[in-house]
Design a protein around this motif. Structure first.
Motif, PDB file in Angstrom:
ATOM      1  N   ILE A   1      93.219 -83.014   3.481  1.00 48.41           N
ATOM      2  CA  ILE A   1      92.497 -81.792   3.854  1.00 48.41           C
ATOM      3  C   ILE A   1      91.699 -81.271   2.668  1.00 48.41           C
ATOM      4  O   ILE A   1      90.516 -80.915   2.784  1.00 48.41           O
ATOM      5  N   ARG A   2      92.349 -81.220   1.518  1.00 48.57           N
ATOM      6  CA  ARG A   2      91.687 -80.741   0.293  1.00 48.57           C
ATOM      7  C   ARG A   2      90.464 -81.576  -0.044  1.00 48.57           C
ATOM      8  O   ARG A   2      89.376 -81.045  -0.306  1.00 48.57           O
ATOM      9  N   ASP A   3      90.617 -82.892  -0.033  1.00 49.40           N
ATOM     10  CA  ASP A   3      89.524 -83.770  -0.437  1.00 49.40           C
ATOM     11  C   ASP A   3      88.362 -83.713   0.551  1.00 49.40           C
ATOM     12  O   ASP A   3      87.195 -83.744   0.149  1.00 49.40           O
ATOM     13  N   VAL A   4      88.671 -83.624   1.834  1.00 50.04           N
ATOM     14  CA  VAL A   4      87.608 -83.544   2.837  1.00 50.04           C
ATOM     15  C   VAL A   4      86.829 -82.233   2.692  1.00 50.04           C
ATOM     16  O   VAL A   4      85.592 -82.230   2.705  1.00 50.04           O
ATOM     17  N   LEU A   5      87.535 -81.123   2.540  1.00 46.82           N
ATOM     18  CA  LEU A   5      86.876 -79.818   2.445  1.00 46.82           C
ATOM     19  C   LEU A   5      86.086 -79.657   1.150  1.00 46.82           C
ATOM     20  O   LEU A   5      85.107 -78.906   1.108  1.00 46.82           O
ATOM     21  N   SER A   6      86.508 -80.354   0.095  1.00 54.87           N
ATOM     22  CA  SER A   6      85.796 -80.243  -1.182  1.00 54.87           C
ATOM     23  C   SER A   6      84.883 -81.441  -1.435  1.00 54.87           C
ATOM     24  O   SER A   6      84.378 -81.620  -2.542  1.00 54.87           O
ATOM     25  N   HIS A   7      84.670 -82.253  -0.380  1.00 60.64           N
ATOM     26  CA  HIS A   7      83.732 -83.379  -0.436  1.00 60.64           C
ATOM     27  C   HIS A   7      84.080 -84.374  -1.537  1.00 60.64           C
ATOM     28  O   HIS A   7      83.212 -84.849  -2.269  1.00 60.64           O
ATOM     29  N   ARG A   8      85.372 -84.692  -1.626  1.00 58.66           N
ATOM     30  CA  ARG A   8      85.852 -85.708  -2.553  1.00 58.66           C
ATOM     31  C   ARG A   8      86.350 -86.909  -1.756  1.00 58.66           C
ATOM     32  O   ARG A   8      86.844 -86.745  -0.646  1.00 58.66           O
ATOM     33  N   PRO A   9      86.237 -88.118  -2.302  1.00 62.67           N
ATOM     34  CA  PRO A   9      86.815 -89.284  -1.621  1.00 62.67           C
ATOM     35  C   PRO A   9      88.338 -89.101  -1.544  1.00 62.67           C
ATOM     36  O   PRO A   9      88.976 -88.894  -2.578  1.00 62.67           O
ATOM     37  N   PRO A  10      88.943 -89.123  -0.370  1.00 63.23           N
ATOM     38  CA  PRO A  10      90.392 -88.936  -0.259  1.00 63.23           C
ATOM     39  C   PRO A  10      91.169 -89.945  -1.097  1.00 63.23           C
ATOM     40  O   PRO A  10      90.922 -91.152  -1.018  1.00 63.23           O
ATOM     41  N   LEU A  11      92.082 -89.461  -1.905  1.00 63.66           N
ATOM     42  CA  LEU A  11      92.864 -90.335  -2.774  1.00 63.66           C
ATOM     43  C   LEU A  11      93.651 -91.366  -1.975  1.00 63.66           C
ATOM     44  O   LEU A  11      93.836 -92.499  -2.413  1.00 63.66           O
ATOM     45  N   VAL A  12      94.118 -90.951  -0.803  1.00 64.26           N
ATOM     46  CA  VAL A  12      94.953 -91.847  -0.009  1.00 64.26           C
ATOM     47  C   VAL A  12      94.166 -93.058   0.486  1.00 64.26           C
ATOM     48  O   VAL A  12      94.751 -94.098   0.844  1.00 64.26           O
ATOM     49  N   LEU A  13      92.835 -92.970   0.514  1.00 60.27           N
ATOM     50  CA  LEU A  13      92.006 -94.074   0.983  1.00 60.27           C
ATOM     51  C   LEU A  13      91.498 -94.945  -0.158  1.00 60.27           C
ATOM     52  O   LEU A  13      90.726 -95.875   0.072  1.00 60.27           O
ATOM     53  N   GLY A  14      91.940 -94.647  -1.391  1.00 59.94           N
ATOM     54  CA  GLY A  14      91.531 -95.445  -2.529  1.00 59.94           C
ATOM     55  C   GLY A  14      92.391 -96.691  -2.696  1.00 59.94           C
ATOM     56  O   GLY A  14      93.347 -96.930  -1.950  1.00 59.94           O
ATOM     57  N   ARG A  15      92.090 -97.492  -3.700  1.00 55.46           N
ATOM     58  CA  ARG A  15      92.814 -98.742  -3.935  1.00 55.46           C
ATOM     59  C   ARG A  15      94.173 -98.507  -4.588  1.00 55.46           C
ATOM     60  O   ARG A  15      95.106 -99.273  -4.378  1.00 55.46           O
ATOM     61  N   GLU A  16      94.260 -97.499  -5.434  1.00 47.02           N
ATOM     62  CA  GLU A  16      95.499 -97.321  -6.200  1.00 47.02           C
ATOM     63  C   GLU A  16      96.635 -96.820  -5.326  1.00 47.02           C
ATOM     64  O   GLU A  16      96.415 -96.316  -4.220  1.00 47.02           O
ATOM     65  N   PHE A  17      97.851 -96.959  -5.845  1.00 42.62           N
ATOM     66  CA  PHE A  17      99.038 -96.524  -5.106  1.00 42.62           C
ATOM     67  C   PHE A  17      98.985 -95.020  -4.847  1.00 42.62           C
ATOM     68  O   PHE A  17      98.842 -94.232  -5.764  1.00 42.62           O
ATOM     69  N   TYR A  18      99.109 -94.631  -3.613  1.00 45.08           N
ATOM     70  CA  TYR A  18      99.204 -93.212  -3.258  1.00 45.08           C
ATOM     71  C   TYR A  18     100.214 -93.029  -2.128  1.00 45.08           C
ATOM     72  O   TYR A  18     101.256 -92.398  -2.308  1.00 45.08           O
ATOM     73  N   ALA A  19      99.921 -93.588  -0.970  1.00 46.63           N
ATOM     74  CA  ALA A  19     100.873 -93.492   0.136  1.00 46.63           C
ATOM     75  C   ALA A  19     102.116 -94.341  -0.115  1.00 46.63           C
ATOM     76  O   ALA A  19     103.209 -94.004   0.346  1.00 46.63           O
ATOM     77  N   THR A  20     101.949 -95.445  -0.863  1.00 51.33           N
ATOM     78  CA  THR A  20     103.094 -96.332  -1.130  1.00 51.33           C
ATOM     79  C   THR A  20     104.212 -95.632  -1.895  1.00 51.33           C
ATOM     80  O   THR A  20     105.383 -95.757  -1.514  1.00 51.33           O
ATOM     81  N   PRO A  21     103.924 -94.898  -2.979  1.00 46.47           N
ATOM     82  CA  PRO A  21     105.003 -94.164  -3.638  1.00 46.47           C
ATOM     83  C   PRO A  21     105.690 -93.168  -2.708  1.00 46.47           C
ATOM     84  O   PRO A  21     106.909 -92.976  -2.787  1.00 46.47           O
ATOM     85  N   ALA A  22     104.901 -92.530  -1.838  1.00 48.11           N
ATOM     86  CA  ALA A  22     105.491 -91.591  -0.877  1.00 48.11           C
ATOM     87  C   ALA A  22     106.454 -92.325   0.047  1.00 48.11           C
ATOM     88  O   ALA A  22     107.563 -91.836   0.330  1.00 48.11           O
ATOM     89  N   PHE A  23     106.050 -93.490   0.524  1.00 46.24           N
ATOM     90  CA  PHE A  23     106.918 -94.284   1.394  1.00 46.24           C
ATOM     91  C   PHE A  23     108.204 -94.684   0.671  1.00 46.24           C
ATOM     92  O   PHE A  23     109.307 -94.549   1.214  1.00 46.24           O
ATOM     93  N   LEU A  24     108.081 -95.167  -0.551  1.00 44.06           N
ATOM     94  CA  LEU A  24     109.253 -95.611  -1.297  1.00 44.06           C
ATOM     95  C   LEU A  24     110.185 -94.441  -1.617  1.00 44.06           C
ATOM     96  O   LEU A  24     111.413 -94.590  -1.576  1.00 44.06           O
ATOM     97  N   GLY A  25     109.616 -93.285  -1.925  1.00 39.72           N
ATOM     98  CA  GLY A  25     110.446 -92.111  -2.197  1.00 39.72           C
ATOM     99  C   GLY A  25     111.193 -91.648  -0.960  1.00 39.72           C
ATOM    100  O   GLY A  25     112.381 -91.311  -1.023  1.00 39.72           O
ATOM    101  N   ALA A  26     110.491 -91.622   0.179  1.00 43.49           N
ATOM    102  CA  ALA A  26     111.138 -91.227   1.437  1.00 43.49           C
ATOM    103  C   ALA A  26     112.225 -92.228   1.814  1.00 43.49           C
ATOM    104  O   ALA A  26     113.318 -91.842   2.267  1.00 43.49           O
ATOM    105  N   LEU A  27     111.947 -93.512   1.624  1.00 41.04           N
ATOM    106  CA  LEU A  27     112.937 -94.551   1.927  1.00 41.04           C
ATOM    107  C   LEU A  27     114.161 -94.411   1.031  1.00 41.04           C
ATOM    108  O   LEU A  27     115.307 -94.523   1.504  1.00 41.04           O
ATOM    109  N   LEU A  28     113.937 -94.160  -0.256  1.00 45.12           N
ATOM    110  CA  LEU A  28     115.066 -93.977  -1.173  1.00 45.12           C
ATOM    111  C   LEU A  28     115.934 -92.808  -0.751  1.00 45.12           C
ATOM    112  O   LEU A  28     117.169 -92.904  -0.758  1.00 45.12           O
TER     113      LEU A  28
END
Length: 204
Positions: A132-159
């Protein structure tokens, strides 16, 4: 109480990222504070709406709303004195991602949903505010980039799910999960940690 405090810290962290992301847009005070509040409250709002929770968390407890407002307003007047805002942005975003993911996962488990739903909603809650933040401020969403973003969230939730299943009485399960997400995100930022090319979707 620990879950409650982590949620508050997560809101403050994401509010700061919302303010920093709007810094080059010449927005007024109201617009910046609004962006900070939407960023910090958006993920949890989506979670409660999807799960049909009777009352959205910040409506039931307005302390969350006030923390979002005050954090955004304070950041508006202080971040201008910080030279390396991008570093602050990345650390605050990593901290917020970790906290929101883990808090949401644990809350969904406490509501009686399955681990699969808990992990899914943890990830959605963690990344939604940033989107929401990135869209409203016209930034490329971090979650859609190449680097790890959603993956750490998944691993943390799984842990967290695994810890709650095997050692449910341990009081620091959520802290371990938050630390894992935060460390992975910081490592990805500083070491340019990306997926290998064979795991990337490329246009021909």
């Amino acid at each position: 109480m620990l879950l409650y405090l982590l949620g508050m810290f997560g809101i403050a962290a994401f509010a700061i990222t919302g303010v920093i992301s709007s810094g080059k847009k010449d927005m007024d005070l109201f617009s910046v504070v609004f962006l900070g509040m939407v960023t910090s409250l958006g993920g949890g709002t989506i979670r409660d709406t999807v799960l049909s929770v009777e009352t959205v968390y910040w409506v039931e407890d307005t302390s969350y709303l006030w923390v979002a407002f005050l954090s955004s307003a304070l950041a508006f007047f202080t971040v201008r004195f910080i030279e390396d805002r991008q570093t602050v942005f990345h650390y605050a975003d990593s901290f917020g991602l970790a906290l929101f993911t883990v808090v949401a996962t644990e809350k969904v488990l406490d509501l009686g949903f399955s681990p699969t739903i808990a992990i899914t909603m943890g990830i959605i809650t963690g990344v939604a505010g940033g989107i929401i933040r990135d869209v409203l401020s016209h930034r490329p969403p971090l979650v859609l980039g190449r680097e790890f973003y959603a993956t750490p969230a998944f691993l943390g939730a799984l842990l967290l799910v695994l810890l709650e299943k095997n050692v449910p009485t341990h009081e620091f399960n959520s802290i371990y999960a938050v630390a894992l997400v935060f460390i992975l995100r910081v490592f990805a930022i500083h070491k340019d940690l990306y997926y290998p090319s064979w795991l990337l979707y490329k246009k021909r």
